[in-house]
Design a protein around this motif. Structure first.
Motif, short mmCIF file in Angstrom:
data_model
loop_
_atom_site.label_atom_id
_atom_site.label_comp_id
_atom_site.label_asym_id
_atom_site.label_seq_id
_atom_site.Cartn_x
_atom_site.Cartn_y
_atom_site.Cartn_z
N THR A 303 -11.95 -43.07 -79.48
CA THR A 303 -10.72 -42.36 -79.85
C THR A 303 -9.51 -42.96 -79.15
OG1 THR A 303 -9.72 -40.15 -79.97
CG2 THR A 303 -11.00 -40.65 -78.00
N ASN A 304 -8.33 -42.63 -79.64
CA ASN A 304 -7.08 -43.12 -79.08
C ASN A 304 -6.63 -42.19 -77.95
OD1 ASN A 304 -4.54 -44.14 -78.57
ND2 ASN A 304 -3.61 -43.19 -80.37
N ALA A 305 -6.65 -42.70 -76.73
CA ALA A 305 -6.29 -41.87 -75.58
C ALA A 305 -4.79 -41.81 -75.33
CB ALA A 305 -7.00 -42.39 -74.33
N SER A 306 -4.02 -42.69 -75.97
CA SER A 306 -2.59 -42.79 -75.68
C SER A 306 -1.87 -41.46 -75.88
CB SER A 306 -1.93 -43.86 -76.56
OG SER A 306 -2.50 -45.12 -76.33
N VAL A 307 -2.10 -40.83 -77.01
CA VAL A 307 -1.38 -39.60 -77.34
C VAL A 307 -1.74 -38.48 -76.36
CG1 VAL A 307 -3.16 -38.87 -79.00
CG2 VAL A 307 -0.83 -37.99 -79.22
N CYS A 308 -2.99 -38.44 -75.91
CA CYS A 308 -3.41 -37.39 -74.98
C CYS A 308 -2.91 -37.68 -73.57
CB CYS A 308 -4.93 -37.26 -74.99
SG CYS A 308 -5.59 -36.82 -76.63
N ASP A 309 -2.88 -38.96 -73.18
CA ASP A 309 -2.32 -39.32 -71.89
C ASP A 309 -0.84 -38.95 -71.82
OD1 ASP A 309 -4.74 -40.28 -71.04
OD2 ASP A 309 -4.28 -42.39 -71.43
N THR A 323 -5.78 -28.53 -69.07
CA THR A 323 -7.14 -28.29 -68.63
C THR A 323 -8.09 -29.33 -69.22
OG1 THR A 323 -7.70 -26.84 -70.48
CG2 THR A 323 -6.67 -25.82 -68.53
N VAL A 324 -9.27 -29.40 -68.65
CA VAL A 324 -10.30 -30.31 -69.16
C VAL A 324 -10.63 -29.98 -70.61
CG1 VAL A 324 -12.72 -31.01 -68.92
CG2 VAL A 324 -11.28 -30.74 -66.88
N LYS A 325 -10.72 -28.69 -70.91
CA LYS A 325 -11.02 -28.25 -72.27
C LYS A 325 -9.93 -28.70 -73.24
CE LYS A 325 -12.28 -24.12 -74.93
NZ LYS A 325 -12.50 -22.65 -74.87
N GLN A 326 -8.66 -28.61 -72.82
CA GLN A 326 -7.55 -29.03 -73.68
C GLN A 326 -7.55 -30.54 -73.88
OE1 GLN A 326 -4.44 -27.27 -71.32
NE2 GLN A 326 -4.25 -25.47 -72.66
N MET A 327 -7.88 -31.31 -72.82
CA MET A 327 -7.97 -32.75 -72.95
C MET A 327 -9.10 -33.12 -73.91
SD MET A 327 -7.13 -35.89 -72.41
CE MET A 327 -6.01 -36.05 -71.01
N ARG A 328 -10.23 -32.45 -73.79
CA ARG A 328 -11.36 -32.73 -74.68
C ARG A 328 -10.97 -32.47 -76.13
NH1 ARG A 328 -14.53 -28.90 -73.17
NH2 ARG A 328 -15.50 -30.01 -71.43
N THR A 333 -9.22 -34.30 -81.61
CA THR A 333 -8.33 -34.01 -82.74
C THR A 333 -7.19 -35.03 -82.85
OG1 THR A 333 -7.12 -32.43 -81.35
CG2 THR A 333 -8.89 -31.56 -82.75
N ARG A 334 -6.21 -34.91 -81.97
CA ARG A 334 -5.04 -35.81 -82.06
C ARG A 334 -5.43 -37.26 -81.82
NH1 ARG A 334 -0.17 -34.13 -78.60
NH2 ARG A 334 0.82 -35.60 -80.03
N GLY A 335 -6.41 -37.47 -80.92
CA GLY A 335 -6.86 -38.84 -80.67
C GLY A 335 -7.44 -39.48 -81.91
N ARG A 336 -8.16 -38.71 -82.72
CA ARG A 336 -8.72 -39.24 -83.95
C ARG A 336 -7.68 -39.28 -85.07
NH1 ARG A 336 -12.47 -42.62 -83.98
NH2 ARG A 336 -12.87 -42.09 -86.16
N GLU A 337 -6.75 -38.33 -85.07
CA GLU A 337 -5.70 -38.31 -86.10
C GLU A 337 -4.81 -39.55 -86.01
OE1 GLU A 337 -3.72 -34.67 -85.33
OE2 GLU A 337 -5.34 -33.39 -86.12
N THR A 338 -4.61 -40.05 -84.79
CA THR A 338 -3.74 -41.21 -84.59
C THR A 338 -4.54 -42.51 -84.51
OG1 THR A 338 -3.82 -40.85 -82.18
CG2 THR A 338 -2.00 -39.85 -83.41
N TRP A 339 -5.82 -42.46 -84.83
CA TRP A 339 -6.69 -43.64 -84.77
C TRP A 339 -6.37 -44.57 -85.94
CZ3 TRP A 339 -9.96 -45.55 -81.26
CH2 TRP A 339 -10.88 -46.53 -81.64
N THR A 340 -6.11 -45.84 -85.64
CA THR A 340 -5.72 -46.80 -86.70
C THR A 340 -6.60 -48.05 -86.71
OG1 THR A 340 -4.13 -47.86 -85.20
CG2 THR A 340 -3.31 -46.05 -86.60
N LEU A 341 -7.71 -48.04 -85.98
CA LEU A 341 -8.50 -49.26 -85.83
C LEU A 341 -9.71 -49.34 -86.75
CD1 LEU A 341 -8.43 -49.53 -81.91
CD2 LEU A 341 -6.98 -50.71 -83.57
#
Length: 515
Positions: A303-309, A323-328, A333-341
């Motif tokens: 997944t794309n960690a940039s948006v979550c970082d 929280t850890v739960k929110q990062m997970r 969700t957003r990490g996969r939504e912004t995935w372009t690879l």
């Protein structure tokens, strides 16, 4: 001849440049010319599973009888596997270990400090350990109680009243409790299988390795420089979480010795992503991969960690906490939504006699600079039955030969030191050099690290420097003539593997000049 002590430093540097470096550069050229690219070109393109990392599969390398024979031989040799960082705390030093978690220095580990201490202890025991596997935290208080560390069962540890003294504890009960805890928490450990090692000269291993060589069209030097054959056994629920083989292991050949009814695949979560060659950043696993150590789980994805970082940083600026739960959730969700690879990941099912071959470094480039991030892989949970397999790790032949030559020359230099009563030469290295010549399992990796350390500390050079030919020893660190000899020996041993017997003459002349 080196006869004049006054001219020693200049002659020493000249000798280093004219004798030592040229053979080493020739060796570098030879290594590049024996690239593992030849192995990839020998494997049919229809057997390729992925370009990133270069991965191939070959079926029916071993017959059913050959697989069964190897399993039977390994049964009596199995021992628990280990991972880097797995270093159980010495029981006599457990009190000192616990004291390190007394952050507020009040000699009592509160509930939070006790939790951190127990998780730290389990990490040392297991190498890597997930606290929140399955969404449930480890009951650290119960762990402390079972191990007789929290004797009054209040969830805290009084470092004075409950001091852990081995002589006053039933250590048999302690070790039994530790085994029980690790068994109960097996799913949270990064690696839980058993292994057995087979030197190539044993008939059981030699026949298998030669069969692999023929099927994969490997050259003789690839087999000769390979590590011992490792046989692995995974029982129900066991696995090996995401990891890299790396080190100096250029390629990995994993062969299944049986067909697993369900589970036990080898998975590559980053497969098909040119992470290393394209310099792609902020690609990571979802947390489910590291919490369950099971790359075959549908929730374990790249997944794309940039948006979550960025969300984490933005919250920190406003004093908010992620929280850890929110990062997970963000990574899923957003990490996969912004995935372009594009699509990534693959699994190779556990089928008897099938081999999976992948490269941990770019096979067309010499060196260990860029380990392929996309070669992350794991052995997935065995859901039904038992899984047996073999690992054969391939190295650059010249590197292994260099390592063995290095050790032999260090031993030779020490012998000269003993014969000529030169303590600094006699004390080079330690007795492990003698055993390394007969033990190839970790030879290459440790000698590689030692060479860099010798260059940095004793000779004042940067091991990562591009142009060794322009560097010379730091004379401030070699004050006496005996130090010069010592430095010369170290320098030659760390850089030169030329087979020319010139060092005999050099040593004799150098020692004579010192007497």
């Amino acid at each position: 001849a080196i006869a004049n002590l006054q001219s020693w430093p200049d002659l020493f540097v000249e000798w280093l440049r004219n004798f030592t470096l040229k053979p080493w550069l020739r060796v570098q050229e030879r290594i590049a010319s024996t690239s593992f690219a030849t192995l990839t070109s020998n494997l049919p393109s229809e057997q390729r599973l992925s370009f990133h990392p270069p991965t191939f599969t070959v079926g029916e390398i071993l017959t059913e009888a050959e697989c069964q024979a190897l399993i039977e031989d390994a049964e009596t040799l199995l021992s628990q596997s280990y991972v880097m960082g797995q270093l159980p705390v010495e029981r006599t030093q457990l009190q000192e270990f616990l004291e390190k978690f007394d952050i507020d220095h009040d000699t009592v580990l509160n509930v939070t400090e006790t939790r951190k201490a127990m998780l730290g202890l389990l990490n040392r025991e297991c190498g890597s350990f997930a606290d929140k596997g399955g969404g449930q935290q480890v009951n650290a208080a119960q762990v402390a109680k079972l191990l007789q560390i929290d004797t009054n069962d209040d969830g805290m540890i009084d470092l004075k009243k409950e001091a852990f003294h081995v002589s006053k504890k039933d250590m048999r009960q302690f070790e039994a409790s530790m085994i029980k805890i690790k068994r109960v928490l097996k799913s949270r450990q990064v690696r839980t299988n058993k292994v057995a090692w087979f030197p190539h000269f044993l008939p059981a291993a030699n026949g298998v390795v030669r069969k692999m060589q023929a099927a994969l069209h490997m050259e003789d030097w690839m087999v000769e420089s390979a590590e011992q054959l490792q046989v692995v056994k995974y029982e129900g629920g066991e696995h090996y979480g995401p990891h890299l083989d790396g080190g100096t292991r250029r390629a990995t050949i994993y062969t299944y010795l049986n067909t697993v009814p369900r589970g036990g695949s080898t998975a590559f979560p980053f497969a098909h992503l040119p992470i290393t060659s394209k310099g792609i950043e902020n690609v990571t696993f979802t947390r489910e991969c590291s919490e369950h150590f099971n790359c075959c789980s549908p929730s374990c994805i790249a997944t794309n960690a940039s948006v979550c970082d960025q969300e984490l940083a933005d919250r920190a600026m406003t004093g908010d906490v992620m929280t850890v739960k929110q990062m997970r959730h963000c990574l899923q969700t957003r990490g996969r939504e912004t995935w372009t690879l594009g699509e990534s990941g693959m699994q190779v099912p556990a089928k008897r006699g099938t081999a999976v071959i992948w490269f941990n470094f770019d096979p067309s480039i010499h060196g260990f600079r860029d380990e392929l991030e996309e070669s992350h892989h794991c052995g997935c949970d065995v859901e039904k039955g038992i899984k047996w397999g073999t690992n054969l790790w391939l190295h650059d032949a010249p590197v292994i030969k260099w390592a063995i030559t290095y050790v032999q020359r260090m031993k030779y230099a020490r012998r000269i030191g003993r014969d000529r009563s030169l303590p600094s030469l006699e004390s080079l290295g330690d007795e492990s050099f003698d055993s390394w010549t007969n033990e190839g399992k970790n030879l290459c990796f440790w000698v590689f690290k030692l060479r860099k350390e010798l260059q940095r500390v004793l000779l004042g050079i940067d091991p990562g420097g591009e142009n060794l030919g322009l560097q010379s020893p730091a004379m401030s660190q070699v004050q006496t003539m005996e130090d010069h000899l010592r430095a010369a020996v170290l320098w030659q041993n760390s850089l030169n593997i030329s087979s020319e017997p010139v060092e005999d003459l050099f040593f004799d002349q150098a020692v004579t000049s010192l007497q």
